[in-house]
Design a protein around this motif. Sequence first.
Motif, PDB file in Angstrom:
ATOM      1  N   ARG A  69       0.833  -1.207   0.000  1.00 13.27           N
ATOM      2  CA  ARG A  69       0.000   0.000   0.000  1.00 13.27           C
ATOM      3  C   ARG A  69       0.870   1.260   0.000  1.00 13.27           C
ATOM      4  NH1 ARG A  69      -5.269  -0.296   3.578  1.00 13.27           N
ATOM      5  NH2 ARG A  69      -5.563   1.578   2.363  1.00 13.27           N
ATOM      6  N   GLN A  70       1.962   1.229   0.776  1.00 10.41           N
ATOM      7  CA  GLN A  70       2.877   2.370   0.793  1.00 10.41           C
ATOM      8  C   GLN A  70       3.501   2.577  -0.590  1.00 10.41           C
ATOM      9  OE1 GLN A  70       5.526   1.082   3.899  1.00 10.41           O
ATOM     10  NE2 GLN A  70       4.559   2.395   5.444  1.00 10.41           N
ATOM     11  N   LEU A  71       3.910   1.479  -1.207  1.00  6.74           N
ATOM     12  CA  LEU A  71       4.518   1.545  -2.537  1.00  6.74           C
ATOM     13  C   LEU A  71       3.518   2.110  -3.550  1.00  6.74           C
ATOM     14  CD1 LEU A  71       6.876   0.925  -4.434  1.00  6.74           C
ATOM     15  CD2 LEU A  71       6.018  -1.409  -4.621  1.00  6.74           C
ATOM     16  N   ASN A  72       2.288   1.621  -3.513  1.00  6.98           N
ATOM     17  CA  ASN A  72       1.260   2.126  -4.429  1.00  6.98           C
ATOM     18  C   ASN A  72       0.997   3.615  -4.208  1.00  6.98           C
ATOM     19  OD1 ASN A  72       0.937  -0.351  -5.674  1.00  6.98           O
ATOM     20  ND2 ASN A  72      -0.770  -0.969  -4.374  1.00  6.98           N
ATOM     21  N   ALA A  73       0.960   4.035  -2.944  1.00 10.15           N
ATOM     22  CA  ALA A  73       0.730   5.449  -2.644  1.00 10.15           C
ATOM     23  C   ALA A  73       1.886   6.309  -3.138  1.00 10.15           C
ATOM     24  CB  ALA A  73       0.516   5.639  -1.145  1.00 10.15           C
ATOM     25  N   ALA A 106      10.326   0.695  -4.391  1.00  4.02           N
ATOM     26  CA  ALA A 106      10.269  -0.585  -3.678  1.00  4.02           C
ATOM     27  C   ALA A 106      11.586  -0.854  -2.959  1.00  4.02           C
ATOM     28  CB  ALA A 106       9.947  -1.713  -4.649  1.00  4.02           C
ATOM     29  N   LYS A 107      12.678  -0.529  -3.612  1.00  6.84           N
ATOM     30  CA  LYS A 107      13.998  -0.733  -3.000  1.00  6.84           C
ATOM     31  C   LYS A 107      14.135   0.137  -1.747  1.00  6.84           C
ATOM     32  CE  LYS A 107      18.841  -1.052  -4.309  1.00  6.84           C
ATOM     33  NZ  LYS A 107      19.810  -0.866  -5.377  1.00  6.84           N
ATOM     34  N   LEU A 108      13.666   1.388  -1.847  1.00  2.00           N
ATOM     35  CA  LEU A 108      13.722   2.285  -0.692  1.00  2.00           C
ATOM     36  C   LEU A 108      12.879   1.770   0.469  1.00  2.00           C
ATOM     37  CD1 LEU A 108      13.503   5.748  -2.472  1.00  2.00           C
ATOM     38  CD2 LEU A 108      15.476   4.807  -1.260  1.00  2.00           C
ATOM     39  N   LEU A 109      11.778   1.093   0.141  1.00  2.02           N
ATOM     40  CA  LEU A 109      10.900   0.548   1.177  1.00  2.02           C
ATOM     41  C   LEU A 109      11.380  -0.817   1.686  1.00  2.02           C
ATOM     42  CD1 LEU A 109       7.375   1.443  -0.226  1.00  2.02           C
ATOM     43  CD2 LEU A 109       8.508   2.435   1.762  1.00  2.02           C
ATOM     44  N   GLY A 110      12.453  -1.329   1.090  1.00  2.00           N
ATOM     45  CA  GLY A 110      12.984  -2.617   1.529  1.00  2.00           C
ATOM     46  C   GLY A 110      12.245  -3.816   0.963  1.00  2.00           C
ATOM     47  N   ARG A 111      11.551  -3.634  -0.159  1.00  3.27           N
ATOM     48  CA  ARG A 111      10.837  -4.750  -0.805  1.00  3.27           C
ATOM     49  C   ARG A 111      11.820  -5.499  -1.680  1.00  3.27           C
ATOM     50  NH1 ARG A 111       6.384  -6.760   0.418  1.00  3.27           N
ATOM     51  NH2 ARG A 111       5.681  -6.991  -1.686  1.00  3.27           N
ATOM     52  N   PRO A 112      11.865  -6.832  -1.605  1.00  6.24           N
ATOM     53  CA  PRO A 112      12.763  -7.595  -2.479  1.00  6.24           C
ATOM     54  C   PRO A 112      12.293  -7.529  -3.929  1.00  6.24           C
ATOM     55  CG  PRO A 112      11.390  -9.079  -1.192  1.00  6.24           C
ATOM     56  CD  PRO A 112      11.117  -7.682  -0.690  1.00  6.24           C
ATOM     57  N   GLN A 113      13.233  -7.599  -4.870  1.00  8.65           N
ATOM     58  CA  GLN A 113      12.905  -7.532  -6.299  1.00  8.65           C
ATOM     59  C   GLN A 113      11.924  -8.640  -6.687  1.00  8.65           C
ATOM     60  OE1 GLN A 113      13.698  -5.205  -8.566  1.00  8.65           O
ATOM     61  NE2 GLN A 113      12.484  -6.293 -10.062  1.00  8.65           N
ATOM     62  N   GLU A 114      12.063  -9.831  -6.079  1.00  8.95           N
ATOM     63  CA  GLU A 114      11.193 -10.954  -6.423  1.00  8.95           C
ATOM     64  C   GLU A 114       9.723 -10.615  -6.168  1.00  8.95           C
ATOM     65  OE1 GLU A 114      13.782 -11.787  -3.706  1.00  8.95           O
ATOM     66  OE2 GLU A 114      14.987 -11.503  -5.489  1.00  8.95           O
ATOM     67  N   ALA A 150       7.165   5.706 -14.878  1.00  8.91           N
ATOM     68  CA  ALA A 150       6.397   4.674 -14.170  1.00  8.91           C
ATOM     69  C   ALA A 150       7.083   3.316 -14.228  1.00  8.91           C
ATOM     70  CB  ALA A 150       4.993   4.581 -14.749  1.00  8.91           C
ATOM     71  N   SER A 151       7.742   3.017 -15.341  1.00 10.07           N
ATOM     72  CA  SER A 151       8.359   1.699 -15.466  1.00 10.07           C
ATOM     73  C   SER A 151       9.606   1.554 -14.587  1.00 10.07           C
ATOM     74  CB  SER A 151       8.701   1.401 -16.924  1.00 10.07           C
ATOM     75  OG  SER A 151       9.784   2.186 -17.349  1.00 10.07           O
ATOM     76  N   THR A 152      10.237   2.661 -14.221  1.00  9.86           N
ATOM     77  CA  THR A 152      11.449   2.551 -13.404  1.00  9.86           C
ATOM     78  C   THR A 152      11.233   2.981 -11.954  1.00  9.86           C
ATOM     79  OG1 THR A 152      12.170   4.762 -14.068  1.00  9.86           O
ATOM     80  CG2 THR A 152      12.994   2.898 -15.356  1.00  9.86           C
ATOM     81  N   TYR A 153      10.331   3.906 -11.729  1.00  7.43           N
ATOM     82  CA  TYR A 153      10.175   4.466 -10.388  1.00  7.43           C
ATOM     83  C   TYR A 153       9.648   3.449  -9.388  1.00  7.43           C
ATOM     84  CZ  TYR A 153       8.998   7.630  -6.583  1.00  7.43           C
ATOM     85  OH  TYR A 153       8.934   8.231  -5.367  1.00  7.43           O
ATOM     86  N   ARG A 154       8.755   2.568  -9.811  1.00 12.97           N
ATOM     87  CA  ARG A 154       8.184   1.570  -8.897  1.00 12.97           C
ATOM     88  C   ARG A 154       9.301   0.711  -8.293  1.00 12.97           C
ATOM     89  NH1 ARG A 154       3.431  -0.176  -7.368  1.00 12.97           N
ATOM     90  NH2 ARG A 154       3.185  -2.312  -6.678  1.00 12.97           N
ATOM     91  N   GLN A 155      10.269   0.318  -9.115  1.00 12.10           N
ATOM     92  CA  GLN A 155      11.373  -0.504  -8.610  1.00 12.10           C
ATOM     93  C   GLN A 155      12.248   0.287  -7.634  1.00 12.10           C
ATOM     94  OE1 GLN A 155      13.037  -1.686 -12.341  1.00 12.10           O
ATOM     95  NE2 GLN A 155      11.815  -3.548 -12.451  1.00 12.10           N
ATOM     96  N   LYS A 156      12.508   1.553  -7.969  1.00 15.33           N
ATOM     97  CA  LYS A 156      13.321   2.380  -7.078  1.00 15.33           C
ATOM     98  C   LYS A 156      12.620   2.587  -5.741  1.00 15.33           C
ATOM     99  CE  LYS A 156      15.580   4.939 -10.792  1.00 15.33           C
ATOM    100  NZ  LYS A 156      15.635   6.207 -11.507  1.00 15.33           N
TER     101      LYS A 156
END
Length: 165
Positions: free
Chosen positions: A10-14, A45-53, A37-43
């Motif tokens: 939810r944080q990532l989506n926001a 997610a990384k800041l939030l500590g979400r694994p790439q998988e 949009a295609s690159t920012y979501r990954q960046k």
Amino acid sequence: MMDDDEIKDRQLNALVGGAVRGLVESGADDEAIGAFASTYRQKAAKLLGRPQEALDPPDLTDIIKDAVAQALAAAQVKPKKSRKQNEHFTVSIGGQKTSVTIHKDVIAQLAEAKGSKAEVSRFVREVAKDVPDSVENKSEWIEHRIATIMRFKSESAGNGSSARH
């Protein structure tokens, strides 16, 4: 009660949603918004500590194949031997996941050289990284590249130390 993964989703989506809204409101064109949009979501997610998988969607083809195989096994139905001419591989080309097909003869030759299906898949994914953006038929390009590499390796092995310099 939401678990940690749901909260981070939810944080990532926001975060991504707010960033895209800001771009739209600033008057950015469609291409700029899409690239962002295609690159920012990954960046983010990384800041939030979400694994790439967690961001990579599962390969639906594999999931469907497994489900069908399980259903057939449960029903005790034996699938007919396939006479397919191609093998399918999921690869990443230019950062985008896609499916490519390689002729079974090329894959058989590659399997003989590599020794395992896992090594064949890894090799196909590595070759796919080199596909130029301008190529329309990615499968054909990858198949041709693998065939060329295999031909070169077999010619080099045949020449041994008697090669002329």
